[in-house]
Write an enzyme that holds these catalytic residues in place. Structure first.
Site, PDB file in Angstrom:
ATOM      1  N   GLY A  11      48.359  12.255  19.030  1.00 53.82           N
ATOM      2  CA  GLY A  11      48.824  12.071  20.414  1.00 53.82           C
ATOM      3  C   GLY A  11      49.472  10.697  20.595  1.00 53.82           C
ATOM      4  N   ARG A  72      52.015  17.002  15.451  1.00 56.30           N
ATOM      5  CA  ARG A  72      50.796  17.462  14.775  1.00 56.30           C
ATOM      6  C   ARG A  72      51.278  18.383  13.663  1.00 56.30           C
ATOM      7  NH1 ARG A  72      47.875  16.793  20.013  1.00 56.30           N
ATOM      8  NH2 ARG A  72      46.728  14.887  19.631  1.00 56.30           N
ATOM      9  N   ASP A 103      41.930   9.221  13.804  1.00 57.62           N
ATOM     10  CA  ASP A 103      41.249   9.382  12.513  1.00 57.62           C
ATOM     11  C   ASP A 103      41.835  10.519  11.669  1.00 57.62           C
ATOM     12  OD1 ASP A 103      40.203  11.130  14.332  1.00 57.62           O
ATOM     13  OD2 ASP A 103      38.109  10.704  13.882  1.00 57.62           O
ATOM     14  N   THR A 125      45.246   5.662  19.650  1.00 62.17           N
ATOM     15  CA  THR A 125      44.847   6.851  20.411  1.00 62.17           C
ATOM     16  C   THR A 125      44.216   6.405  21.718  1.00 62.17           C
ATOM     17  OG1 THR A 125      43.255   8.686  20.570  1.00 62.17           O
ATOM     18  CG2 THR A 125      42.710   6.972  18.994  1.00 62.17           C
ATOM     19  N   ASP A 127      41.926   7.805  23.151  1.00 59.55           N
ATOM     20  CA  ASP A 127      40.525   8.237  23.218  1.00 59.55           C
ATOM     21  C   ASP A 127      39.518   7.150  22.840  1.00 59.55           C
ATOM     22  OD1 ASP A 127      41.623  10.692  23.845  1.00 59.55           O
ATOM     23  OD2 ASP A 127      41.453  11.483  21.802  1.00 59.55           O
ATOM     24  N   ASP A 129      38.235   6.650  20.035  1.00 62.14           N
ATOM     25  CA  ASP A 129      37.143   7.344  19.339  1.00 62.14           C
ATOM     26  C   ASP A 129      37.121   7.133  17.819  1.00 62.14           C
ATOM     27  OD1 ASP A 129      39.433   8.723  18.751  1.00 62.14           O
ATOM     28  OD2 ASP A 129      38.617  10.711  19.124  1.00 62.14           O
ATOM     29  N   ARG A 171      39.157  13.802  24.438  1.00 65.28           N
ATOM     30  CA  ARG A 171      38.795  14.799  23.425  1.00 65.28           C
ATOM     31  C   ARG A 171      37.270  14.932  23.378  1.00 65.28           C
ATOM     32  NH1 ARG A 171      42.318  15.348  18.040  1.00 65.28           N
ATOM     33  NH2 ARG A 171      42.164  13.108  18.089  1.00 65.28           N
ATOM     34  N   ALA A 186      32.024   5.129  40.447  1.00 61.89           N
ATOM     35  CA  ALA A 186      31.795   6.581  40.602  1.00 61.89           C
ATOM     36  C   ALA A 186      30.318   6.891  40.788  1.00 61.89           C
ATOM     37  CB  ALA A 186      32.326   7.302  39.366  1.00 61.89           C
ATOM     38  N   ASP A 187      30.049   7.942  41.548  1.00 65.27           N
ATOM     39  CA  ASP A 187      28.664   8.342  41.798  1.00 65.27           C
ATOM     40  C   ASP A 187      28.027   8.939  40.554  1.00 65.27           C
ATOM     41  OD1 ASP A 187      28.373   8.226  44.952  1.00 65.27           O
ATOM     42  OD2 ASP A 187      30.400   8.837  44.395  1.00 65.27           O
TER      43      ASP A 187
HETATM   44  P1  ADP Z   1      44.676  11.995  15.433  1.00 67.97           P
HETATM   45  O1  ADP Z   1      45.379  11.227  14.368  1.00 67.97           O
HETATM   46  O2  ADP Z   1      44.973  11.476  16.809  1.00 67.97           O
HETATM   47  O3  ADP Z   1      43.195  12.158  15.138  1.00 67.97           O
HETATM   48  P2  ADP Z   1      45.120  14.736  14.601  1.00 67.97           P
HETATM   49  O4  ADP Z   1      43.685  14.982  14.247  1.00 67.97           O
HETATM   50  O5  ADP Z   1      45.892  15.790  15.315  1.00 67.97           O
HETATM   51  O6  ADP Z   1      45.329  13.451  15.490  1.00 67.97           O
HETATM   52  O7  ADP Z   1      45.852  14.374  13.217  1.00 67.97           O
HETATM   53  C1  ADP Z   1      47.229  14.010  13.229  1.00 67.97           C
HETATM   54  C2  ADP Z   1      47.881  14.488  11.956  1.00 67.97           C
HETATM   55  O8  ADP Z   1      47.309  13.861  10.810  1.00 67.97           O
HETATM   56  C3  ADP Z   1      47.730  15.979  11.663  1.00 67.97           C
HETATM   57  O9  ADP Z   1      48.618  16.777  12.423  1.00 67.97           O
HETATM   58  C4  ADP Z   1      48.037  16.012  10.176  1.00 67.97           C
HETATM   59  O10 ADP Z   1      49.428  15.913   9.968  1.00 67.97           O
HETATM   60  C5  ADP Z   1      47.375  14.732   9.694  1.00 67.97           C
HETATM   61  N1  ADP Z   1      46.017  15.004   9.193  1.00 67.97           N
HETATM   62  C6  ADP Z   1      44.907  15.271   9.946  1.00 67.97           C
HETATM   63  N2  ADP Z   1      43.829  15.502   9.161  1.00 67.97           N
HETATM   64  C7  ADP Z   1      44.265  15.375   7.887  1.00 67.97           C
HETATM   65  C8  ADP Z   1      43.617  15.490   6.599  1.00 67.97           C
HETATM   66  N3  ADP Z   1      42.327  15.791   6.488  1.00 67.97           N
HETATM   67  N4  ADP Z   1      44.372  15.295   5.501  1.00 67.97           N
HETATM   68  C9  ADP Z   1      45.689  14.985   5.599  1.00 67.97           C
HETATM   69  N5  ADP Z   1      46.349  14.863   6.780  1.00 67.97           N
HETATM   70  C10 ADP Z   1      45.662  15.049   7.901  1.00 67.97           C
HETATM   71  O1  F6P Z   2      43.952  12.442  21.458  1.00 68.85           O
HETATM   72  C1  F6P Z   2      44.632  12.179  22.647  1.00 68.85           C
HETATM   73  C2  F6P Z   2      44.516  13.352  23.600  1.00 68.85           C
HETATM   74  O2  F6P Z   2      45.245  13.031  24.784  1.00 68.85           O
HETATM   75  C3  F6P Z   2      43.109  13.786  23.946  1.00 68.85           C
HETATM   76  O3  F6P Z   2      42.518  12.949  24.919  1.00 68.85           O
HETATM   77  C4  F6P Z   2      43.338  15.195  24.411  1.00 68.85           C
HETATM   78  O4  F6P Z   2      42.185  15.991  24.204  1.00 68.85           O
HETATM   79  C5  F6P Z   2      44.459  15.663  23.515  1.00 68.85           C
HETATM   80  O5  F6P Z   2      45.106  14.502  23.020  1.00 68.85           O
HETATM   81  C6  F6P Z   2      45.469  16.539  24.215  1.00 68.85           C
HETATM   82  O6  F6P Z   2      46.422  16.923  23.292  1.00 68.85           O
HETATM   83  P1  F6P Z   2      47.807  17.612  23.696  1.00 68.85           P
HETATM   84  O7  F6P Z   2      48.669  16.574  24.351  1.00 68.85           O
HETATM   85  O8  F6P Z   2      48.336  18.067  22.372  1.00 68.85           O
HETATM   86  O9  F6P Z   2      47.469  18.722  24.633  1.00 68.85           O
END
Ligand code: ADP
Ligand code: F6P
Length: 323
Positions: A11, A72, A103, A125, A127, A129, A171, A186-187
Site C-alpha cells: 500500500g 501487489r 513486511d 506502511t 499500519d 505493523d 490491517r 474517544a470514549d
Molecule cells: P506489504 O509490503 O505492505 O506488507 P504485501 O503483503 O501486499 O504488502 O506485499 C507486497 C508485495 O511484496 C507482494 O505483492 C509481493 O510482490 C511481495 N511479497 C510479499 N510476500 C512475499 C514473499 N513471501 N516472498 C516474495 N515476495 C513477497
Molecule cells: O497496508 C495498508 C492498508 O491501507 C491497510 O491499512 C488496509 O487494510 C489495506 O492496506 C487496504 O488495501 P487496499 O488499498 O488494497 O484495499
C-alpha cells in the site's frame, strides 16, 4: 557500485516519496546512478525502470502517494520470478536494490538477498505493523489524518448528541486506532490486539453522557470487524442512542506527509544507500527511540512480534471510564 534501484511496494504511504528523494540525492552525492522501478516487484520483473535525477524528485518530499507507483504482485513469491528480476536488473547494470514497503515487501527483498542480490528495506506502511522498528513511514500522516477527520465528525456528533463509530485502517494492527483514539479523547478504542465486550462499551458511553459529555466517539480498528456489523450489535444493547458509522477508508492513506514522516523518511532513505554501498544486505533501516536502527530481516520478522502501545490503550481506558 555504479547503479542502484529503488521501488515502492504494498500500500502507498505518505512519506514514501520523501524516502525516494533521499535515496536519489544520497546516491548522487556518492556519484551513484539511481533507477526508479515502477509498480513494485511487478515492474522489477518487467523492466519498468526510469533514471531518476534531481528534477524528478524535486517536489517529491511534500507529496503523498508514491511517484513510482505501487503494486501487489503475489507471483514474486516464486523463485523463478525472483531470478527473472535479478536477470533484468543485471542486464540494466543495477547492482543493488532498495525496497520501500511493509513486511511482505521485505520478504521480497530478502528473497533477492538469498539469491545473492544485495537488497535493503525501508519500512513504508501506514499500519505501523512491522516488527522491530517503532515507526513506519506514513503512520504519522495517517494517524493525523484520522485525528482530523474524527475532529470534524465530532462537530456533528456533539451538535446532535450522537454516538459515532469511526472505522480506521491498520490491517491487523490497532496502532492508528489507538493514536487517533487517544488524540481525540474517544470514549472507546477497539483493536484486534485486545478483547472487547459490547456491554462494557455501552456502559462507558452511557456513563460519560451522565457526567456531561454531549457526544460519543468509538474508534474501531478495521481488523476487528466492519463498522456496519459493529453498529448492528451495538444498537441491540443501546437502542436509546442515535448512532452513525463512518469508515474513513482511504481518506487516511493519502495527502501530504507530516513533517515527522518526511524527516524520518529522509533519514532512512539516506541511510539505506550508505548501508548498501558498504556491502550490507538482507537488512532494513528503522527507528528506535527517535534514532536510526538497523534490523536483520530474517531475525526480526521471524522472532519479533509487532507490539502496539498498550500503555496508551490502557491510559485511554482509565481516563474515559466513569461509573
Ligand atoms: P506489504 O509490503 O505492505 O506488507 P504485501 O503483503 O501486499 O504488502 O506485499 C507486497 C508485495 O511484496 C507482494 O505483492 C509481493 O510482490 C511481495 N511479497 C510479499 N510476500 C512475499 C514473499 N513471501 N516472498 C516474495 N515476495 C513477497
Ligand atoms: O497496508 C495498508 C492498508 O491501507 C491497510 O491499512 C488496509 O487494510 C489495506 O492496506 C487496504 O488495501 P487496499 O488499498 O488494497 O484495499
Amino acid at each position: 557500485m555504479r547503479r542502484l534501484a529503488v521501488l515502492t511496494s504494498g500500500g502507498d504511504a505518505p512519506g514514501m516519496n520523501a524516502a525516494i528523494r533521499a535515496v536519489v540525492e544520497e546516491g548522487l552525492h556518492h556519484e551513484i546512478e539511481v533507477m526508479g522501478v515502477q509498480h513494485g516487484f511487478k515492474g522489477l520483473v518487467e523492466g519498468e525502470y526510469i533514471k531518476l535525477g534531481v528534477a524528478d524528485v524535486t517536489h517529491a518530499i511534500r507529496r503523498g502517494g508514491t511517484i513510482l507507483y505501487s503494486a501487489r504482485y503475489p507471483e514474486f513469491k516464486e523463485e523463478a520470478v525472483q531470478k527473472q528480476a535479478i536477470k533484468k536488473m543485471e542486464e540494466n547494470g543495477i547492482e543493488g536494490l532498495i525496497v520501500i514497503g511493509g513486511d511482505g515487501s521485505f520478504a521480497g527483498a530478502l528473497s533477492l538477498t538469498k539469491l545473492g542480490f544485495p537488497a535493503v528495506g525501508i519500512p513504508g506502511t501506514i499500519d505501523n505493523d512491522i516488527p522491530g522498528t517503532e515507526y513506519t513511514i506514513g503512520f504519522d500522516s495517517a494517524m493525523t489524518a484520522a485525528t482530523i477527520a474524527i475532529d470534524n465528525i465530532t462537530d456533528t456528533a456533539a451538535s446532535h448528541n450522537r454516538t459515532f463509530v469511526v472505522e480506521v485502517m491498520g490491517r491487523n494492527a490497532g496502532d492508528i486506532a489507538i493514536w487517533a483514539g487517544v488524540g481525540t479523547g474517544a470514549d472507546a478504542i477497539i483493536i484486534p490486539e485486545e478483547e472487547f465486550f459490547m456491554g462494557d462499551i455501552v456502559r462507558r458511553v452511557r456513563a460519560s453522557r451522565q457526567h456531561g459529555k454531549d457526544y460519543s466517539i468509538i474508534v474501531l480498528a478495521e481488523g476487528v470487524m466492519g463498522v456496519e456489523d459493529f453498529i448492528k450489535e451495538y444498537k441491540k444493547e443501546a437502542p436509546e442512542q442515535s448512532v452513525r458509522g463512518v469508515n474513513l477508508s482511504h481518506i487516511q492513506r493519502g495527502g501530504n506527509p507530516t513533517g515527522r514522516d518526511r524527516v524520518f523518511a529522509t533519514l532512512m532513505g539516506a541511510k539505506a544507500v550508505d548501508l548498501i554501498l558498504h556491502g550490507q544486505s538482507g537488512i532494513y533501516v528503522g527507528i528506535i527511540g527517535e534514532e536510526l536502527a538497523v534490523f536483520d530481516i530474517v531475525e526480526t520478522l521471524e522472532k519479533v512480534k509487532h507490539k502496539v502501545r498498550d500503555d496508551l490503550y490502557e491510559l485511554n481506558r482509565s481516563l474515559t471510564d466513569r461509573y
